[in-house]
Motif scaffolding. Sequence first.
Motif, short mmCIF file in Angstrom:
data_model
loop_
_atom_site.label_atom_id
_atom_site.label_comp_id
_atom_site.label_asym_id
_atom_site.label_seq_id
_atom_site.Cartn_x
_atom_site.Cartn_y
_atom_site.Cartn_z
N LYS A 16 0.81 -1.21 0.00
CA LYS A 16 0.00 0.00 0.00
C LYS A 16 0.85 1.26 0.00
O LYS A 16 1.70 1.44 0.88
N HIS A 21 -12.00 6.20 -4.98
CA HIS A 21 -10.98 7.21 -4.68
C HIS A 21 -11.38 8.56 -5.28
O HIS A 21 -10.98 9.61 -4.78
N GLU A 25 -14.30 -0.07 -4.49
CA GLU A 25 -13.83 -0.62 -3.22
C GLU A 25 -15.01 -1.14 -2.40
O GLU A 25 -15.99 -0.41 -2.19
#
Length: 276
Positions: free
Chosen positions: A62, A203, A229
């Motif tokens: 990440k 995002h 997500e």
Amino acid sequence: MLTQRQAGQQTTLVRVGAARIGGGQPAVMAGPCAVESKEQLLAAACLVKAGGAQMLRGGAFKPRTSPYAFQGLEEEGLRLLAEAREETGLAVVTEVLEAAAVPVVAAYADMLQVGARNMQNFALLKALGKAGKPVLLKRGLSATIEEWLCAAEYILEAGNGQVVLCERGIRTFETHTRNTLDLGAVAAVKGLSHLPVIVDPSHGTGRRELVHPLALAALAAGADGVLIEVHPAPEEALCDGPQSLPPMEYLELMDDLRFYGRLRKRSRMAQLEKAV
Ligand code: PEP
Ligand code: MN
């Protein structure tokens, strides 16, 4: 430019395991921001599969703004993703942070993601040109359309034509949303380039209540698919919980995306009938 669409040229079909991006029907990749544990990933993968998405996306490495935030399970996360693929048959999409890590990530994943913060990591782009796996290239936080296409050009020029562009929102003066999703760029890039374009409204907005409307808007703007997500329990997520869809909301979105896909097929057939 290798990325440029020539007159009459079809959109490039990108193959990710058994999934296809750019073939006309909207492609969906979904999953948790980060691989957190075996239980969390398998629960997410079963949900992603039940909703009808073709690809499981989750981060093992990440890129976090703060060095103190969860950095991912690294190679253990890659092993869990491969296990989830075994269980579900979903293709696996995951991020690679540096050129040196391309071989290990490529050994586990079906598609390698370049994150927004790495869009102009030219050593990484060149290495991905030789990776032998399709690449998902996210638009940089402040990248112009031309800079984004030039980044894709590096990968194509180095020998890999299997590239998908991903609009994930850009930095603007607006603070209500995490980023400003630039759907104008999606419509523009579809004309400029033959590469498929997908949209990441998670995002792009940072807010789960905006993911559903903007996923539909992305398809209306011509996107070849979406990146969503999802998390079995977003309130417990180690990363990006506020923008992650809980199970029911994900399933509702997938229903609407399927409905939209059928509409798109019908309008394409109408166009073909008119043409003959
Ligand atoms: C992600 O995809 O989870 C991610 C970190 O996205 P971006 O690189 O677009 O910020
Ligand atoms: Mn995320």
